[in-house]
Design a protein around this motif. Structure first.
Motif, short mmCIF file in Angstrom:
data_model
loop_
_atom_site.label_atom_id
_atom_site.label_comp_id
_atom_site.label_asym_id
_atom_site.label_seq_id
_atom_site.Cartn_x
_atom_site.Cartn_y
_atom_site.Cartn_z
N SER A 193 0.83 -1.21 0.00
CA SER A 193 0.00 0.00 0.00
C SER A 193 0.86 1.26 0.00
O SER A 193 0.55 2.22 -0.71
CB SER A 193 -0.91 0.01 1.22
N THR A 194 1.91 1.26 0.79
CA THR A 194 2.78 2.43 0.87
C THR A 194 3.44 2.71 -0.46
O THR A 194 3.60 3.86 -0.87
CB THR A 194 3.85 2.23 1.97
N SER A 195 3.82 1.66 -1.16
CA SER A 195 4.45 1.83 -2.47
C SER A 195 3.45 2.27 -3.52
O SER A 195 3.79 2.99 -4.46
CB SER A 195 5.10 0.51 -2.88
N HIS A 196 2.20 1.85 -3.38
CA HIS A 196 1.18 2.20 -4.37
C HIS A 196 0.69 3.64 -4.21
O HIS A 196 0.44 4.33 -5.19
CB HIS A 196 0.00 1.24 -4.29
N TRP A 197 0.56 4.11 -2.98
CA TRP A 197 0.05 5.46 -2.71
C TRP A 197 1.23 6.41 -2.52
O TRP A 197 1.81 6.49 -1.44
CB TRP A 197 -0.84 5.45 -1.48
N VAL A 198 1.59 7.14 -3.55
CA VAL A 198 2.71 8.07 -3.52
C VAL A 198 2.17 9.44 -3.13
O VAL A 198 1.42 10.05 -3.89
CB VAL A 198 3.41 8.12 -4.89
N LEU A 199 2.52 9.92 -1.96
CA LEU A 199 2.01 11.18 -1.41
C LEU A 199 0.49 11.19 -1.37
O LEU A 199 -0.14 12.23 -1.59
CB LEU A 199 2.52 12.37 -2.22
N LEU A 244 9.68 -2.53 14.17
CA LEU A 244 10.14 -2.83 12.81
C LEU A 244 9.11 -2.46 11.75
O LEU A 244 9.46 -2.32 10.57
CB LEU A 244 10.52 -4.31 12.71
N LEU A 245 7.86 -2.27 12.15
CA LEU A 245 6.85 -1.73 11.23
C LEU A 245 6.86 -0.20 11.26
O LEU A 245 6.75 0.45 10.22
CB LEU A 245 5.45 -2.23 11.62
N GLY A 246 6.99 0.38 12.45
CA GLY A 246 6.83 1.82 12.62
C GLY A 246 8.03 2.66 12.22
O GLY A 246 7.86 3.74 11.63
N PHE A 247 9.23 2.20 12.54
CA PHE A 247 10.42 3.02 12.25
C PHE A 247 10.59 3.30 10.76
O PHE A 247 10.79 4.45 10.38
CB PHE A 247 11.67 2.38 12.85
N PRO A 248 10.50 2.28 9.90
CA PRO A 248 10.64 2.58 8.46
C PRO A 248 9.52 3.47 7.93
O PRO A 248 9.74 4.29 7.04
CB PRO A 248 10.60 1.21 7.79
N MET A 249 8.31 3.33 8.50
CA MET A 249 7.22 4.19 8.06
C MET A 249 7.48 5.65 8.46
O MET A 249 7.05 6.57 7.77
CB MET A 249 5.89 3.71 8.64
N THR A 250 8.21 5.85 9.54
CA THR A 250 8.61 7.20 9.94
C THR A 250 9.58 7.78 8.92
O THR A 250 9.49 8.96 8.56
CB THR A 250 9.25 7.18 11.34
N LEU A 251 10.48 6.95 8.42
CA LEU A 251 11.40 7.40 7.37
C LEU A 251 10.63 7.79 6.10
O LEU A 251 10.94 8.79 5.45
CB LEU A 251 12.43 6.31 7.05
N VAL A 252 9.62 7.01 5.76
CA VAL A 252 8.79 7.32 4.59
C VAL A 252 8.03 8.62 4.82
O VAL A 252 7.89 9.43 3.91
CB VAL A 252 7.83 6.15 4.27
N ALA A 253 7.57 8.86 6.04
CA ALA A 253 6.86 10.10 6.34
C ALA A 253 7.79 11.31 6.18
O ALA A 253 7.39 12.34 5.61
CB ALA A 253 6.30 10.06 7.76
N VAL A 254 9.03 11.19 6.64
CA VAL A 254 10.00 12.28 6.47
C VAL A 254 10.29 12.49 4.99
O VAL A 254 10.36 13.64 4.52
CB VAL A 254 11.29 11.98 7.27
N LEU A 255 10.44 11.41 4.25
CA LEU A 255 10.65 11.51 2.80
C LEU A 255 9.45 12.18 2.12
O LEU A 255 9.62 12.98 1.20
CB LEU A 255 10.89 10.11 2.22
N SER A 256 8.25 11.88 2.59
CA SER A 256 7.04 12.49 2.02
C SER A 256 7.01 14.00 2.29
O SER A 256 6.62 14.78 1.41
CB SER A 256 5.79 11.84 2.60
N GLN A 292 10.20 2.49 -2.01
CA GLN A 292 10.43 1.07 -2.27
C GLN A 292 11.77 0.61 -1.71
O GLN A 292 11.88 -0.52 -1.21
CB GLN A 292 10.33 0.77 -3.76
N PHE A 293 12.79 1.47 -1.77
CA PHE A 293 14.09 1.12 -1.21
C PHE A 293 13.98 0.94 0.31
O PHE A 293 14.51 -0.04 0.86
CB PHE A 293 15.13 2.20 -1.56
N VAL A 294 13.31 1.88 0.97
CA VAL A 294 13.11 1.76 2.41
C VAL A 294 12.31 0.49 2.71
O VAL A 294 12.61 -0.24 3.66
CB VAL A 294 12.39 3.01 2.99
N GLY A 295 11.30 0.20 1.89
CA GLY A 295 10.48 -0.99 2.09
C GLY A 295 11.27 -2.28 1.93
O GLY A 295 11.13 -3.20 2.74
N ILE A 296 12.09 -2.36 0.90
CA ILE A 296 12.90 -3.56 0.68
C ILE A 296 13.87 -3.76 1.83
O ILE A 296 14.02 -4.88 2.35
CB ILE A 296 13.64 -3.47 -0.67
#
Length: 174
Positions: free
Chosen positions: A31-37, A108-120, A149-153
Protein backbone atom coordinates in the motif's frame (compact mmCIF):
# COMPACT_ATOMS: atom_id res chain seq x y z
CA UNK A 1 -9.66 -26.37 24.08
CA UNK A 2 -11.78 -23.51 25.39
CA UNK A 3 -12.68 -20.25 23.68
CA UNK A 4 -10.06 -18.10 25.44
CA UNK A 5 -7.28 -20.50 24.48
CA UNK A 6 -8.46 -20.51 20.86
CA UNK A 7 -8.54 -16.70 20.73
CA UNK A 8 -5.03 -16.39 22.20
CA UNK A 9 -3.76 -18.99 19.74
CA UNK A 10 -5.29 -17.01 16.86
CA UNK A 11 -3.90 -13.70 18.14
CA UNK A 12 -0.43 -14.93 18.97
CA UNK A 13 1.76 -12.30 20.61
CA UNK A 14 4.86 -14.04 19.25
CA UNK A 15 4.71 -11.86 16.17
CA UNK A 16 7.49 -13.29 14.03
CA UNK A 17 6.03 -16.79 14.08
CA UNK A 18 2.55 -15.52 13.27
CA UNK A 19 1.35 -15.51 9.67
CA UNK A 20 -0.78 -12.43 10.33
CA UNK A 21 2.30 -10.32 11.06
CA UNK A 22 3.83 -11.20 7.70
CA UNK A 23 0.54 -10.48 5.91
CA UNK A 24 0.38 -7.06 7.63
CA UNK A 25 4.00 -6.37 6.63
CA UNK A 26 3.31 -7.25 2.98
CA UNK A 27 0.08 -5.22 2.81
CA UNK A 28 1.72 -2.25 4.57
CA UNK A 29 4.56 -1.99 2.08
CA UNK A 30 2.41 -2.79 -0.93
CA UNK A 31 0.00 0.00 0.00
CA UNK A 32 2.78 2.43 0.87
CA UNK A 33 4.45 1.83 -2.47
CA UNK A 34 1.18 2.20 -4.37
CA UNK A 35 0.05 5.46 -2.71
CA UNK A 36 2.71 8.07 -3.52
CA UNK A 37 2.01 11.18 -1.41
CA UNK A 38 -1.56 9.98 -1.05
CA UNK A 39 -1.98 9.64 -4.82
CA UNK A 40 -2.47 6.19 -6.36
CA UNK A 41 0.39 5.27 -8.66
CA UNK A 42 -1.93 4.27 -11.50
CA UNK A 43 -3.14 7.90 -11.57
CA UNK A 44 0.44 9.07 -12.11
CA UNK A 45 0.86 6.56 -14.93
CA UNK A 46 -2.42 7.59 -16.55
CA UNK A 47 -1.37 11.26 -16.46
CA UNK A 48 2.07 10.40 -17.80
CA UNK A 49 0.44 8.64 -20.78
CA UNK A 50 -1.26 11.92 -21.64
CA UNK A 51 -4.85 11.42 -20.50
CA UNK A 52 -6.06 15.04 -20.22
CA UNK A 53 -8.50 14.43 -17.37
CA UNK A 54 -5.88 12.28 -15.65
CA UNK A 55 -3.38 15.15 -15.78
CA UNK A 56 -5.87 17.58 -14.22
CA UNK A 57 -6.89 15.06 -11.56
CA UNK A 58 -3.27 14.26 -10.71
CA UNK A 59 -2.25 17.89 -10.37
CA UNK A 60 -5.26 18.59 -8.17
CA UNK A 61 -4.63 15.57 -5.92
CA UNK A 62 -0.92 16.31 -5.62
CA UNK A 63 -1.61 19.96 -4.78
CA UNK A 64 -4.21 19.02 -2.16
CA UNK A 65 -2.09 16.29 -0.56
CA UNK A 66 1.13 18.33 -0.59
CA UNK A 67 -0.65 21.25 1.07
CA UNK A 68 -2.16 18.86 3.62
CA UNK A 69 1.19 17.20 4.41
CA UNK A 70 2.97 20.54 4.74
CA UNK A 71 0.16 22.00 6.87
CA UNK A 72 0.37 19.06 9.28
CA UNK A 73 4.18 19.35 9.37
CA UNK A 74 4.02 23.10 10.02
CA UNK A 75 1.24 23.13 12.58
CA UNK A 76 1.94 19.97 14.59
CA UNK A 77 5.37 18.95 13.34
CA UNK A 78 7.31 19.47 16.56
CA UNK A 79 4.65 17.93 18.77
CA UNK A 80 4.12 15.03 16.37
CA UNK A 81 7.87 14.44 16.05
CA UNK A 82 8.22 14.35 19.84
CA UNK A 83 5.32 11.92 20.21
CA UNK A 84 6.61 9.63 17.42
CA UNK A 85 10.11 9.65 18.93
CA UNK A 86 8.64 8.81 22.34
CA UNK A 87 6.61 5.90 20.95
CA UNK A 88 9.49 4.54 18.85
CA UNK A 89 11.94 4.84 21.76
CA UNK A 90 9.49 3.06 24.06
CA UNK A 91 8.95 0.27 21.52
CA UNK A 92 12.69 -0.03 20.91
CA UNK A 93 13.46 -0.28 24.64
CA UNK A 94 10.61 -2.70 25.37
CA UNK A 95 11.48 -4.78 22.35
CA UNK A 96 15.24 -4.93 22.18
CA UNK A 97 16.27 -4.26 25.78
CA UNK A 98 13.47 -6.10 27.60
CA UNK A 99 12.89 -8.73 24.91
CA UNK A 100 9.21 -8.10 24.17
CA UNK A 101 8.67 -9.61 20.70
CA UNK A 102 5.43 -7.71 20.03
CA UNK A 103 7.24 -4.40 20.65
CA UNK A 104 10.05 -5.49 18.33
CA UNK A 105 7.51 -6.20 15.60
CA UNK A 106 5.76 -2.85 16.06
CA UNK A 107 9.09 -1.04 16.00
CA UNK A 108 10.14 -2.83 12.81
CA UNK A 109 6.85 -1.73 11.23
CA UNK A 110 6.83 1.82 12.62
CA UNK A 111 10.42 3.02 12.25
CA UNK A 112 10.64 2.58 8.46
CA UNK A 113 7.22 4.19 8.06
CA UNK A 114 8.61 7.20 9.94
CA UNK A 115 11.40 7.40 7.37
CA UNK A 116 8.79 7.32 4.59
CA UNK A 117 6.86 10.10 6.34
CA UNK A 118 10.00 12.28 6.47
CA UNK A 119 10.65 11.51 2.80
CA UNK A 120 7.04 12.49 2.02
CA UNK A 121 7.44 15.83 3.80
CA UNK A 122 10.66 16.50 1.89
CA UNK A 123 9.05 15.59 -1.44
CA UNK A 124 5.90 17.64 -0.75
CA UNK A 125 8.07 20.63 0.15
CA UNK A 126 10.10 20.23 -3.02
CA UNK A 127 7.01 19.91 -5.24
CA UNK A 128 5.40 22.97 -3.67
CA UNK A 129 8.58 25.08 -3.60
CA UNK A 130 9.46 24.39 -7.22
CA UNK A 131 5.78 24.40 -8.38
CA UNK A 132 6.40 21.18 -10.28
CA UNK A 133 3.98 20.25 -13.05
CA UNK A 134 4.01 17.88 -15.97
CA UNK A 135 7.06 15.72 -16.57
CA UNK A 136 9.02 17.27 -13.67
CA UNK A 137 6.19 16.31 -11.29
CA UNK A 138 6.01 12.77 -12.64
CA UNK A 139 9.77 12.40 -12.27
CA UNK A 140 9.73 13.69 -8.66
CA UNK A 141 6.88 11.33 -7.77
CA UNK A 142 8.79 8.47 -9.42
CA UNK A 143 11.89 9.27 -7.34
CA UNK A 144 9.75 9.38 -4.21
CA UNK A 145 8.27 5.99 -5.07
CA UNK A 146 11.73 4.51 -5.69
CA UNK A 147 12.90 5.90 -2.32
CA UNK A 148 9.85 4.43 -0.61
CA UNK A 149 10.43 1.07 -2.27
CA UNK A 150 14.09 1.12 -1.21
CA UNK A 151 13.11 1.76 2.41
CA UNK A 152 10.48 -0.99 2.09
CA UNK A 153 12.90 -3.56 0.68
CA UNK A 154 15.46 -2.77 3.36
CA UNK A 155 12.75 -2.92 6.03
CA UNK A 156 11.42 -6.27 4.83
CA UNK A 157 14.95 -7.67 4.66
CA UNK A 158 15.84 -6.52 8.19
CA UNK A 159 12.50 -7.68 9.57
CA UNK A 160 12.80 -11.09 7.91
CA UNK A 161 16.36 -11.59 9.18
CA UNK A 162 15.43 -10.49 12.69
CA UNK A 163 12.28 -12.63 12.62
CA UNK A 164 14.26 -15.70 11.57
CA UNK A 165 16.82 -15.06 14.29
CA UNK A 166 14.09 -14.71 16.93
CA UNK A 167 12.24 -17.81 15.72
CA UNK A 168 15.41 -19.92 15.65
CA UNK A 169 16.62 -18.69 19.04
CA UNK A 170 13.26 -19.30 20.78
CA UNK A 171 12.82 -22.70 19.20
CA UNK A 172 9.39 -21.92 17.74
CA UNK A 173 10.15 -23.75 14.51
CA UNK A 174 11.27 -26.98 16.04
Amino acid sequence: MDLIETIFELIDMRSFSNLWFWIVLAVLWSSTSHWVLGVPWDMVQRARRGDEQGVVDLHDMVRINCNRILYIARETGLLLAGFVCFVLTTLCLLGFVYGNEFSQALFLLGFPMTLVAVLSIFTAHRITRDALVGEALYKRMHYHRIGTQFVGILSILVTAMWGMLVNMSTGVLG
